[in-house]
Design an enzyme around this catalytic site. Structure first.
Site, PDB file in Angstrom:
ATOM      1  N   HIS A  86      11.720 -19.247 -30.390  1.00 27.46           N
ATOM      2  CA  HIS A  86      10.365 -18.784 -30.703  1.00 27.46           C
ATOM      3  C   HIS A  86      10.300 -17.257 -30.852  1.00 27.46           C
ATOM      4  O   HIS A  86      10.775 -16.521 -29.983  1.00 27.46           O
ATOM      5  CB  HIS A  86       9.413 -19.229 -29.592  1.00 27.46           C
ATOM      6  N   HIS A 109       1.454 -17.381 -21.944  1.00 26.05           N
ATOM      7  CA  HIS A 109       1.653 -15.943 -21.849  1.00 26.05           C
ATOM      8  C   HIS A 109       0.404 -15.237 -21.316  1.00 26.05           C
ATOM      9  O   HIS A 109      -0.707 -15.687 -21.532  1.00 26.05           O
ATOM     10  CB  HIS A 109       2.123 -15.323 -23.173  1.00 26.05           C
ATOM     11  N   ASP A 113      -7.043  -8.330 -25.377  1.00 22.62           N
ATOM     12  CA  ASP A 113      -7.775  -9.545 -25.741  1.00 22.62           C
ATOM     13  C   ASP A 113      -7.172 -10.077 -27.037  1.00 22.62           C
ATOM     14  O   ASP A 113      -6.842  -9.307 -27.932  1.00 22.62           O
ATOM     15  CB  ASP A 113      -9.260  -9.222 -25.984  1.00 22.62           C
ATOM     16  N   HIS A 170      -2.845 -17.705 -21.030  1.00 19.36           N
ATOM     17  CA  HIS A 170      -3.211 -18.848 -21.862  1.00 19.36           C
ATOM     18  C   HIS A 170      -1.936 -19.387 -22.491  1.00 19.36           C
ATOM     19  O   HIS A 170      -0.870 -18.793 -22.370  1.00 19.36           O
ATOM     20  CB  HIS A 170      -4.245 -18.456 -22.925  1.00 19.36           C
TER      21      HIS A 170
HETATM   22 FE   LIG Z   1      -1.565 -15.993 -27.438  1.00 20.92          FE
END
Ligand SMILES: [Fe+2]
Length: 405
Positions: free
Chosen positions: A283, A320, A326, A356
């Site tokens: 990834h 992460h 934000d 999240h």
């Molecule tokens: Fe993200």
């Protein structure tokens, strides 16, 4: 001046230069030398205007007008367009239903800011009609207009740019423009930035040329063409946005009266479909998708691409913690691999301070998949975003619990 100090100044200069949009552009007629006599056919002078940024230190262009660009006839009323904040201090993840914003005939009225901080505003717009009765200028912010739906032409004093689905239109602050739509079902995702927007400097060499590992090159950047020179006098309304107010200013001459210009500061277009994704065996982190940068936020393009090719790779992202930024994702098209129940036009907000990650089942679903069709625009801001009243009208209040198993 010591040798070392000169050396230091030399590298500061290089650093400044590579933070520009280093792409010289010339359109129309210009004189051989700057700041010299440039005569009209009738013997009068064309009027030169330096259009610069960061004092005299940033990007600039020199424009040549038929009439003085300073002929203010009247300053009519002004009105407040500052975003109304609903949540000042936010720690909740949100999903916003972007396509639920109500279309409006007028371009400016259709703009609804959903997220905001002192560096930038994230705005949705669904204008049904072209701008007809006025010109528009944002004196506060560079504007990055992403065309999700719609087709047309951006008209500016620097020339015109055709646009269609997937285009980013970068309009530096101060550019006077109109937007003409061939379509009525238009959806725009707009980032207004009070810091200049550049392409990432790490993709440029010391001369400003885009490097071989850059996900786009100069050929992908469309410069203005079709310069319109209108030699007209009358009443020309320019709606000027400054300090979160719109001032209705009437000028005595047509704002698009330029016969030529050259320089580095002008609007341009770049299609998200021309972004060449960088992939790997495992990834790859979001910076490989980066398309634009400022001192205060970045913009990334998530494009259809082959998935990671390590035999045991998990293509979905890991959990992460964006501890100090934000993260806003605007979903454009395709099946977004890491989320359940996400559709085109949705916006997710994952605020700084809490982790999240993929929704339950998404990581498992992604294993063995060889490609993705997802298309999304991401904005990561370093300062926290506030949710506006317009944002709350289209917010899904339970999204923050969507990771519960
Ligand atoms: Fe993200």
């Amino acid at each position: 001046m010591s040798f070392l100090f000169r050396f230091y100044i030399y590298f500061i200069d290089i650093w400044k230069n590579i933070r520009t949009m280093p792409f010289y552009h010339k359109l129309g007629k210009i004189p051989h030398k700057r700041h010299t006599i440039f005569k009209k056919p009738d013997g009068g002078l064309y009027y030169e205007q330096l259009f610069g940024t960061i004092g005299f230190d940033g990007m600039s262009s020199n424009l040549y007008h038929v009439h003085r660009p300073t002929q203010v006839k009247e300053i009519k009323s002004s009105y407040d367009v500052s975003p109304k904040i609903a949540i000042e201090n936010n720690i909740k993840s949100y999903r916003f239903h972007g396509f639920k914003t109500t279309p409006e005939d007028d371009f400016l009225e259709s703009r609804k800011t959903v997220l905001h901080n002192s560096d930038c505003s994230i705005t949705l717009a669904a204008p049904r009609q072209s701008t007809k009765d006025y010109f528009y200028k944002n004196a506060d912010a560079d504007e990055l207009l992403f065309i999700h739906k719609g087709k047309g032409k951006l008209r500016t004093q620097f020339g015109n740019l055709n646009f269609k689905y997937g285009d980013y239109l970068l309009v530096p602050r101060g550019v006077i423009y109109k937007i003409d739509f061939e379509t009525s079902d238009n959806r725009l995702f707009i980032v207004e930035s009070r810091r200049p927007i550049y392409t990432p400097k790490r993709y440029r060499n010391h001369f400003g040329q885009l490097l071989e590992h850059s996900p786009f090159c100069e050929r992908d950047i469309r410069q203005p063409y079709e310069l319109e020179t209108n030699d007209e006098k009358g009443d020309f309304l320019i709606k000027v946005r400054k300090q979160d107010r719109i001032f209705d200013m009437v000028y005595a001459t047509h704002p698009f009266d330029v016969v030529g210009y050259d320089g580095y500061n002008y609007p341009y277009a770049f299609s998200i479909h021309d972004f060449e994704p960088i992939t790997g065996r495992v990834h790859q982190p979001p910076p490989v998708h980066q398309t634009f940068e400022t001192d205060a936020f970045v913009v990334c393009s998530f494009c259809p691409r082959l998935y990671d090719y390590h035999p045991e790779a998990i293509p979905a992202p890991y959990n992460h913690s964006n501890i100090d930024s934000d993260e806003v994702l605007y979903y454009v098209d395709g099946d977004f691999m890491s989320r359940n129940d996400i559709e085109a036009g949705h916006i997710s907000l994952h605020p700084a301070g809490i982790p999240h990650g993929p929704h339950p089942g998404a990581a498992e679903r992604s294993i063995g998949k060889t490609e993705t069709e997802e298309l999304a625009v991401m904005v990561d801001t370093f300062k926290p975003l506030q949710v506006t009243e317009e944002g709350m009208k289209i917010a899904d209040d339970s999204y923050h619990k969507s990771w519960l198993e």
